[in-house]
Design an enzyme around this catalytic site. Sequence first.
Site, PDB file in Angstrom:
ATOM      1  N   ARG A 119       7.368 -37.850 -19.964  1.00  0.00           N
ATOM      2  CA  ARG A 119       6.189 -37.388 -19.210  1.00  0.00           C
ATOM      3  C   ARG A 119       5.906 -38.271 -17.990  1.00  0.00           C
ATOM      4  O   ARG A 119       6.176 -39.466 -18.016  1.00  0.00           O
ATOM      5  CB  ARG A 119       4.979 -37.305 -20.156  1.00  0.00           C
ATOM      6  CG  ARG A 119       5.202 -36.240 -21.217  1.00  0.00           C
ATOM      7  CD  ARG A 119       4.064 -36.146 -22.178  1.00  0.00           C
ATOM      8  NE  ARG A 119       2.837 -35.709 -21.520  1.00  0.00           N
ATOM      9  CZ  ARG A 119       1.660 -35.666 -22.129  1.00  0.00           C
ATOM     10  NH1 ARG A 119       1.562 -36.025 -23.393  1.00  0.00           N
ATOM     11  NH2 ARG A 119       0.602 -35.260 -21.474  1.00  0.00           N
ATOM     12  N   ASP A 309      -6.265 -27.703 -22.386  1.00  0.00           N
ATOM     13  CA  ASP A 309      -5.564 -27.799 -23.673  1.00  0.00           C
ATOM     14  C   ASP A 309      -5.669 -26.519 -24.495  1.00  0.00           C
ATOM     15  O   ASP A 309      -4.958 -26.352 -25.485  1.00  0.00           O
ATOM     16  CB  ASP A 309      -6.113 -28.983 -24.486  1.00  0.00           C
ATOM     17  CG  ASP A 309      -5.727 -30.317 -23.863  1.00  0.00           C
ATOM     18  OD1 ASP A 309      -4.768 -30.351 -23.069  1.00  0.00           O
ATOM     19  OD2 ASP A 309      -6.395 -31.321 -24.162  1.00  0.00           O
TER      20      ASP A 309
END
Length: 423
Positions: A119, A309
Amino acid sequence: MNKIVKKFAKGLRGGITIPSDKSISHRAVMLASLACGKSVIKNFSGGQDPKSSLEICKALGVNAEFNGDLTVYSRGILSAPKANLDCGNSGTTMRFMCGILAGQGFNSVLVGDESLSKRPMKRVIDPLTLMGAKIQSNDGKAPIEIFPQELNAINYTSKLSSAQVKSCILLAGLNCEGKTSFTEPYVSRDHTERMLKFMGADISVKENTVTVGKSVLEPRTIEICGDISSAAYFIVAALIVPNSEIILKNVGLNPTRTGILKVVQKMGGNIEILDKRTVSGEEVGDIKVCYSELKSCTIEGEIIPQLIDELPVIAVLATQAEGTTVVKDAQDLRNKESDRIKAVVTELKKSGANIEETQDGFVIEGKTELKGGCTVETYHDHRLAMSLYTAGLICQEPIEINGFEWVNISFPEFEMLFNNLIL
Ligand code: S3P
């Protein structure tokens, strides 16, 4: 671990208390570690990610123990770790810790698991470097080595709306002479700002800009509310499983997190907020949700950080809404625990969803009967696992979810709570 999920036709019924907010848990243990004295954290998350933050604080010399609550004793200063600091799967841990560690007088190395090591960390390394930090990384990714350095305050304008980047810079700014400010295009979740204020920091907010000055934090008792991102799976399940009527108790209703509620209302969902109150500087309430006939909508722009999310489970919801639902401006979804755009599109298609990938989101045609009868993958991603489980409740044939154990990253109680509403 594989999990078989079967269609549930009878309707979800009853009430459950939603477990602790993951985002707030990270902040509580880190800020308590920076305050001098004893803090008490009530309802700390049982998820693996906040545990990674807790273990790192301990490795930095902070004393923390569970005695019902989590009690944190800190000298208000951190000490050099004896080994690499393992952030596990948690991007929040790694990015926040970069901000805390960059201004310390010792070396530290942050590492993560396979998914976290892929990431992007340049988004925090770049502004910290502007503050004078000395950081070495693997081409903008973990492992990240941080060298002792004194930092200087900056005014930083970010292209991304990101609470992780914002919090990293604010935490670094707490240690700097002068004022550090962070500006983002749209306001991302503001739990760090609220908790810093609650603990006595010099902090002010004006529109999309937050400013902090050098601050000494006061230890506090912090009560953590339920996680709206966890509640989202139950909200969607109750909306799409016919005959459902449930109450979700003690859910955090911070307006920078409630994008999903606004979207559900726009789609015609039957949802009601009860008993709204404020706990430790955060709005909290109960949510009543009933099965609803839904219509499509467009989700874009300023609301995206407020439901970032929840987008995988909103994709499941949109398969049951009449018309074309479009999600745009969500390209950062590709940088989460998995490439959530590709993952959710690939896996929902297997069950017969009419969903197409775009560069910055997806387009879903509804309403579609999901056929199921397939095996789906979770890509080491807790939110994929829980979104696919939610879809499984309305599939005609059972689905098999590979790697279901990833739910433990944020929500170990997930299946047990579903069973409470199903049985
Ligand atoms: C988080 C912020 C969000 C979110 C993540 C948790 C936080 O990331 O996706 O799960 O606790 O600050 P970004 O702010 O980078 O979008």
